[in-house]
Design a protein around this motif. Sequence first.
Motif, PDB file in Angstrom:
ATOM      1  N   PRO A   4     -58.407  41.486  51.211  1.00 11.65           N
ATOM      2  CA  PRO A   4     -58.195  41.618  49.832  1.00 11.65           C
ATOM      3  C   PRO A   4     -57.144  43.005  49.443  1.00 11.65           C
ATOM      4  CG  PRO A   4     -60.494  41.270  50.107  1.00 11.65           C
ATOM      5  CD  PRO A   4     -59.769  41.163  51.450  1.00 11.65           C
ATOM      6  N   GLU A   5     -57.455  43.929  50.278  1.00 13.01           N
ATOM      7  CA  GLU A   5     -56.488  45.167  50.221  1.00 13.01           C
ATOM      8  C   GLU A   5     -54.889  44.667  50.101  1.00 13.01           C
ATOM      9  OE1 GLU A   5     -59.389  45.013  51.757  1.00 13.01           O
ATOM     10  OE2 GLU A   5     -60.367  46.294  50.548  1.00 13.01           O
ATOM     11  N   ARG A   6     -54.484  43.616  50.951  1.00 12.67           N
ATOM     12  CA  ARG A   6     -53.243  43.294  51.066  1.00 12.67           C
ATOM     13  C   ARG A   6     -52.705  42.681  49.896  1.00 12.67           C
ATOM     14  NH1 ARG A   6     -51.556  46.088  54.993  1.00 12.67           N
ATOM     15  NH2 ARG A   6     -49.709  44.642  55.028  1.00 12.67           N
TER      16      ARG A   6
ATOM     17  N   VAL B  61     -59.540  54.113  39.498  1.00 12.17           N
ATOM     18  CA  VAL B  61     -59.455  54.716  40.884  1.00 12.17           C
ATOM     19  C   VAL B  61     -60.497  53.877  41.750  1.00 12.17           C
ATOM     20  CG1 VAL B  61     -59.894  56.624  42.293  1.00 12.17           C
ATOM     21  CG2 VAL B  61     -58.534  56.674  40.438  1.00 12.17           C
ATOM     22  N   HIS B  62     -61.635  53.558  41.171  1.00 16.17           N
ATOM     23  CA  HIS B  62     -62.948  53.136  42.017  1.00 16.17           C
ATOM     24  C   HIS B  62     -62.369  51.706  42.585  1.00 16.17           C
ATOM     25  CE1 HIS B  62     -63.832  50.234  38.708  1.00 16.17           C
ATOM     26  NE2 HIS B  62     -63.877  51.232  37.803  1.00 16.17           N
ATOM     27  N   GLY B  63     -63.271  51.157  43.564  1.00 12.42           N
ATOM     28  CA  GLY B  63     -62.998  49.923  43.916  1.00 12.42           C
ATOM     29  C   GLY B  63     -64.151  49.018  43.389  1.00 12.42           C
ATOM     30  N   SER B  64     -64.586  47.910  44.299  1.00  7.25           N
ATOM     31  CA  SER B  64     -65.263  46.700  43.570  1.00  7.25           C
ATOM     32  C   SER B  64     -66.663  47.164  43.521  1.00  7.25           C
ATOM     33  CB  SER B  64     -64.835  45.454  44.503  1.00  7.25           C
ATOM     34  OG  SER B  64     -65.320  45.811  45.520  1.00  7.25           O
ATOM     35  N   ALA B  65     -67.195  48.356  43.922  1.00  6.38           N
ATOM     36  CA  ALA B  65     -68.769  48.431  43.982  1.00  6.38           C
ATOM     37  C   ALA B  65     -69.649  47.232  44.233  1.00  6.38           C
ATOM     38  CB  ALA B  65     -68.927  49.252  42.625  1.00  6.38           C
ATOM     39  N   PRO B  66     -69.502  46.866  45.352  1.00  7.25           N
ATOM     40  CA  PRO B  66     -70.369  45.664  45.668  1.00  7.25           C
ATOM     41  C   PRO B  66     -71.759  45.989  45.404  1.00  7.25           C
ATOM     42  CG  PRO B  66     -69.124  46.294  47.491  1.00  7.25           C
ATOM     43  CD  PRO B  66     -68.678  47.328  46.483  1.00  7.25           C
ATOM     44  N   ASP B  67     -72.312  47.293  45.595  1.00  5.78           N
ATOM     45  CA  ASP B  67     -73.847  47.610  45.681  1.00  5.78           C
ATOM     46  C   ASP B  67     -74.156  47.486  44.187  1.00  5.78           C
ATOM     47  OD1 ASP B  67     -72.022  49.534  44.603  1.00  5.78           O
ATOM     48  OD2 ASP B  67     -73.358  51.279  45.158  1.00  5.78           O
ATOM     49  N   ILE B  68     -73.384  47.442  43.341  1.00  6.13           N
ATOM     50  CA  ILE B  68     -73.841  47.030  41.757  1.00  6.13           C
ATOM     51  C   ILE B  68     -73.160  46.081  40.961  1.00  6.13           C
ATOM     52  CG2 ILE B  68     -74.530  49.313  41.144  1.00  6.13           C
ATOM     53  CD1 ILE B  68     -71.988  49.816  39.570  1.00  6.13           C
TER      54      ILE B  68
ATOM     55  N   ALA C  11     -72.004  48.517  35.804  1.00  4.97           N
ATOM     56  CA  ALA C  11     -70.753  49.406  35.945  1.00  4.97           C
ATOM     57  C   ALA C  11     -70.077  50.030  34.651  1.00  4.97           C
ATOM     58  CB  ALA C  11     -69.526  48.444  36.508  1.00  4.97           C
ATOM     59  N   ASN C  12     -69.677  51.329  34.988  1.00  9.19           N
ATOM     60  CA  ASN C  12     -69.051  52.157  33.888  1.00  9.19           C
ATOM     61  C   ASN C  12     -67.534  51.487  33.773  1.00  9.19           C
ATOM     62  OD1 ASN C  12     -67.929  53.917  32.270  1.00  9.19           O
ATOM     63  ND2 ASN C  12     -68.193  55.471  33.456  1.00  9.19           N
ATOM     64  N   PRO C  13     -67.471  51.009  32.618  1.00 11.72           N
ATOM     65  CA  PRO C  13     -65.940  50.457  32.363  1.00 11.72           C
ATOM     66  C   PRO C  13     -64.949  51.509  31.791  1.00 11.72           C
ATOM     67  CG  PRO C  13     -67.299  50.046  30.136  1.00 11.72           C
ATOM     68  CD  PRO C  13     -68.312  50.832  31.270  1.00 11.72           C
TER      69      PRO C  13
ATOM     70  N   ALA D 176     -60.380  45.589  40.476  1.00 10.78           N
ATOM     71  CA  ALA D 176     -60.573  46.153  41.731  1.00 10.78           C
ATOM     72  C   ALA D 176     -60.620  45.038  42.868  1.00 10.78           C
ATOM     73  CB  ALA D 176     -61.845  47.043  41.823  1.00 10.78           C
ATOM     74  N   VAL D 177     -60.316  45.081  43.997  1.00 11.08           N
ATOM     75  CA  VAL D 177     -60.513  44.154  44.923  1.00 11.08           C
ATOM     76  C   VAL D 177     -61.270  44.508  46.093  1.00 11.08           C
ATOM     77  CG1 VAL D 177     -58.305  43.309  44.444  1.00 11.08           C
ATOM     78  CG2 VAL D 177     -58.287  45.042  46.151  1.00 11.08           C
ATOM     79  N   GLY D 178     -61.769  43.504  46.824  1.00  7.19           N
ATOM     80  CA  GLY D 178     -62.705  43.600  48.063  1.00  7.19           C
ATOM     81  C   GLY D 178     -63.899  43.627  47.995  1.00  7.19           C
ATOM     82  N   GLY D 179     -64.759  43.722  49.029  1.00  9.90           N
ATOM     83  CA  GLY D 179     -66.181  43.523  49.138  1.00  9.90           C
ATOM     84  C   GLY D 179     -66.564  42.786  50.510  1.00  9.90           C
ATOM     85  N   PRO D 180     -67.972  43.174  50.804  1.00  3.07           N
ATOM     86  CA  PRO D 180     -68.418  42.854  52.237  1.00  3.07           C
ATOM     87  C   PRO D 180     -68.272  41.560  52.668  1.00  3.07           C
ATOM     88  CG  PRO D 180     -70.230  43.273  50.846  1.00  3.07           C
ATOM     89  CD  PRO D 180     -68.890  43.380  49.996  1.00  3.07           C
TER      90      PRO D 180
HETATM   91  P1  NAD Z   1     -66.181  51.941  45.498  1.00  9.91           P
HETATM   92  O1  NAD Z   1     -65.395  52.796  44.578  1.00  9.91           O
HETATM   93  O2  NAD Z   1     -66.359  50.515  45.144  1.00  9.91           O
HETATM   94  O3  NAD Z   1     -67.771  52.455  45.086  1.00  9.91           O
HETATM   95  C1  NAD Z   1     -68.136  53.603  45.470  1.00  9.91           C
HETATM   96  C2  NAD Z   1     -69.374  54.034  44.932  1.00  9.91           C
HETATM   97  O4  NAD Z   1     -69.086  54.619  43.420  1.00  9.91           O
HETATM   98  C3  NAD Z   1     -70.463  52.838  44.789  1.00  9.91           C
HETATM   99  O5  NAD Z   1     -71.897  53.362  44.741  1.00  9.91           O
HETATM  100  C4  NAD Z   1     -70.104  52.143  43.379  1.00  9.91           C
HETATM  101  O6  NAD Z   1     -71.552  51.781  42.794  1.00  9.91           O
HETATM  102  C5  NAD Z   1     -69.848  53.474  42.557  1.00  9.91           C
HETATM  103  N1  NAD Z   1     -69.089  53.138  41.333  1.00  9.91           N
HETATM  104  C6  NAD Z   1     -67.709  52.856  41.684  1.00  9.91           C
HETATM  105  N2  NAD Z   1     -67.217  52.388  40.431  1.00  9.91           N
HETATM  106  C7  NAD Z   1     -68.034  52.376  39.637  1.00  9.91           C
HETATM  107  C8  NAD Z   1     -68.360  52.081  38.203  1.00  9.91           C
HETATM  108  N3  NAD Z   1     -67.094  52.034  37.568  1.00  9.91           N
HETATM  109  N4  NAD Z   1     -69.419  52.449  37.465  1.00  9.91           N
HETATM  110  C9  NAD Z   1     -70.294  52.886  38.267  1.00  9.91           C
HETATM  111  N5  NAD Z   1     -70.538  53.029  39.561  1.00  9.91           N
HETATM  112  C10 NAD Z   1     -69.082  52.959  40.266  1.00  9.91           C
HETATM  113  O7  NAD Z   1     -65.989  52.124  46.902  1.00  9.91           O
HETATM  114  P2  NAD Z   1     -66.511  51.524  48.145  1.00  9.91           P
HETATM  115  O8  NAD Z   1     -68.032  51.333  48.088  1.00  9.91           O
HETATM  116  O9  NAD Z   1     -65.961  52.448  49.157  1.00  9.91           O
HETATM  117  O10 NAD Z   1     -65.610  50.196  48.390  1.00  9.91           O
HETATM  118  C11 NAD Z   1     -66.293  49.125  48.153  1.00  9.91           C
HETATM  119  C12 NAD Z   1     -65.188  47.896  48.067  1.00  9.91           C
HETATM  120  O11 NAD Z   1     -64.173  48.242  47.188  1.00  9.91           O
HETATM  121  C13 NAD Z   1     -64.511  47.927  49.422  1.00  9.91           C
HETATM  122  O12 NAD Z   1     -64.270  46.547  49.725  1.00  9.91           O
HETATM  123  C14 NAD Z   1     -63.372  48.742  49.327  1.00  9.91           C
HETATM  124  O13 NAD Z   1     -62.387  48.224  50.294  1.00  9.91           O
HETATM  125  C15 NAD Z   1     -62.673  48.177  48.003  1.00  9.91           C
HETATM  126  N6  NAD Z   1     -61.991  49.156  47.225  1.00  9.91           N
HETATM  127  C16 NAD Z   1     -60.860  48.747  46.455  1.00  9.91           C
HETATM  128  C17 NAD Z   1     -60.392  49.388  45.766  1.00  9.91           C
HETATM  129  C18 NAD Z   1     -59.176  48.910  44.764  1.00  9.91           C
HETATM  130  O14 NAD Z   1     -59.331  47.794  44.360  1.00  9.91           O
HETATM  131  N7  NAD Z   1     -58.259  49.740  44.406  1.00  9.91           N
HETATM  132  C19 NAD Z   1     -60.483  50.933  45.873  1.00  9.91           C
HETATM  133  C20 NAD Z   1     -61.192  51.441  46.498  1.00  9.91           C
HETATM  134  C21 NAD Z   1     -62.036  50.638  47.459  1.00  9.91           C
END
Ligand code: NAD
Length: 368
Positions: free
Chosen positions: A89-91, A286-293, A299-301, A74-78
């Motif tokens: 990063p998304e570029r 499909v998920h992003g970089s989940a900066p909150d965790i 994280a769930n792999p 995944a890419v990105g973060g605050p």
């Molecule tokens: P996110 O998918 O990173 O997270 C959304 C929520 O889902 C968060 O609360 C996160 O903790 C949770 N989550 C996501 N994946 C998880 C996992 N594997 N296990 C447990 N919890 C999970 O979306 P966001 O917060 O909107 O974006 C965060 C960053 O990621 C931003 O910089 C965004 O641009 C980027 N992003 C990247 C991609 C990619 O790389 N394909 C896709 C979406 C968002």
Amino acid sequence: MANPSLLILAGDGIGPEVMDEVKKVISWMGSARGIHFDVSEDLVGGCAYDAHGTPLTDATMAKAQEVDAVLLGAVGGPKYDKLDFSVKPERGLLRLRKEMDLFSNLRPAQCFDALADFSSLKRDVVAGLDIMIVRELTSGVYFGEPRGIFKEGNERVGINTQRYTESEIARVAKSAFELARRRNNKVCSMEKANVMESGILWRDVVTEVHQRDYQDVELSHMYADAGAMQLTRWPKQFDVIVTDNLFGDLLSDLAAMLTGSLGMLPSASLGAPMANGRPKAMYEPVHGSAPDIAGQGKANPIACILSFAMALRYSFDMGDEAARVEKAVEKVLADGLRTADLLGPEGGSPIGTAAMGDAIIAALNETL
Ligand code: NAD
């Protein structure tokens, strides 16, 4: 024959954490099944910007073009939110998709029995669900010209253009029919031919491709808005859904959420066949970089591991090995193991990222 090659681009945030668990599965394939991959690793996204001032170097791009498949975390973060648009990063991700010409985006919506109560829909509507959305990824309204915000008289007007050529429609239709032949042999094509000329052309071309080469596959057509309703009413009526970039964006998110957590959802993006017959391909959760965790080992792999299973199936024609990985995931969920994102309102004790990876390896061992 040379080993199949993989380029791992783990990226930012939880990307490297979940990818570490995929690496365990890749090693297991070598040691337990004798299936060896030539694995290289590189940077994409914010970490590439930190190291090189760009989210994807030309050298990494060239490597991605050479390998059999790219696995992306995944890419990105605050930290990178204030960067100029051109180096965000998304570029890096968009450049990979564009230059590899990954026009067919596969988003499965599969409901593991143990998680059926996780869905916002009733258990019997989603239990056993296994559908695939094929979204056209490189054309349509997100790319069509003219686009922009223009001045018209004394107000502004925002313009985007839905544009599809016959060949763009034909190639994604072909990809959906091929996929259906490996599944339950049904394709439903979705557009808005009732109100959009591009939808009329879409329906015509999908029908032509079907008539010419895929009459053995059952084809139906549906307006995309009706499709959205049917997806929530009775999603099990579908096998493969093929649709354009915009409708696919919406419908694949809708379908994915039928099955619960973001941490469970894999994807594949495929392009034209290379000289060795394998499609250009990138696999990513499909998920992003989940900066909150990120950095907490929570994280769930599974989404990333299931993305590797898709690589086994769609790049390397190893459907049996892919099913083995999927079965191992099903087993750990049935045993009640959960990362924090998979705990329902009733709570429970979550396991961490590495423990989930280890449990999947243990379940893989039981399949031998
Ligand atoms: P996110 O998918 O990173 O997270 C959304 C929520 O889902 C968060 O609360 C996160 O903790 C949770 N989550 C996501 N994946 C998880 C996992 N594997 N296990 C447990 N919890 C999970 O979306 P966001 O917060 O909107 O974006 C965060 C960053 O990621 C931003 O910089 C965004 O641009 C980027 N992003 C990247 C991609 C990619 O790389 N394909 C896709 C979406 C968002």
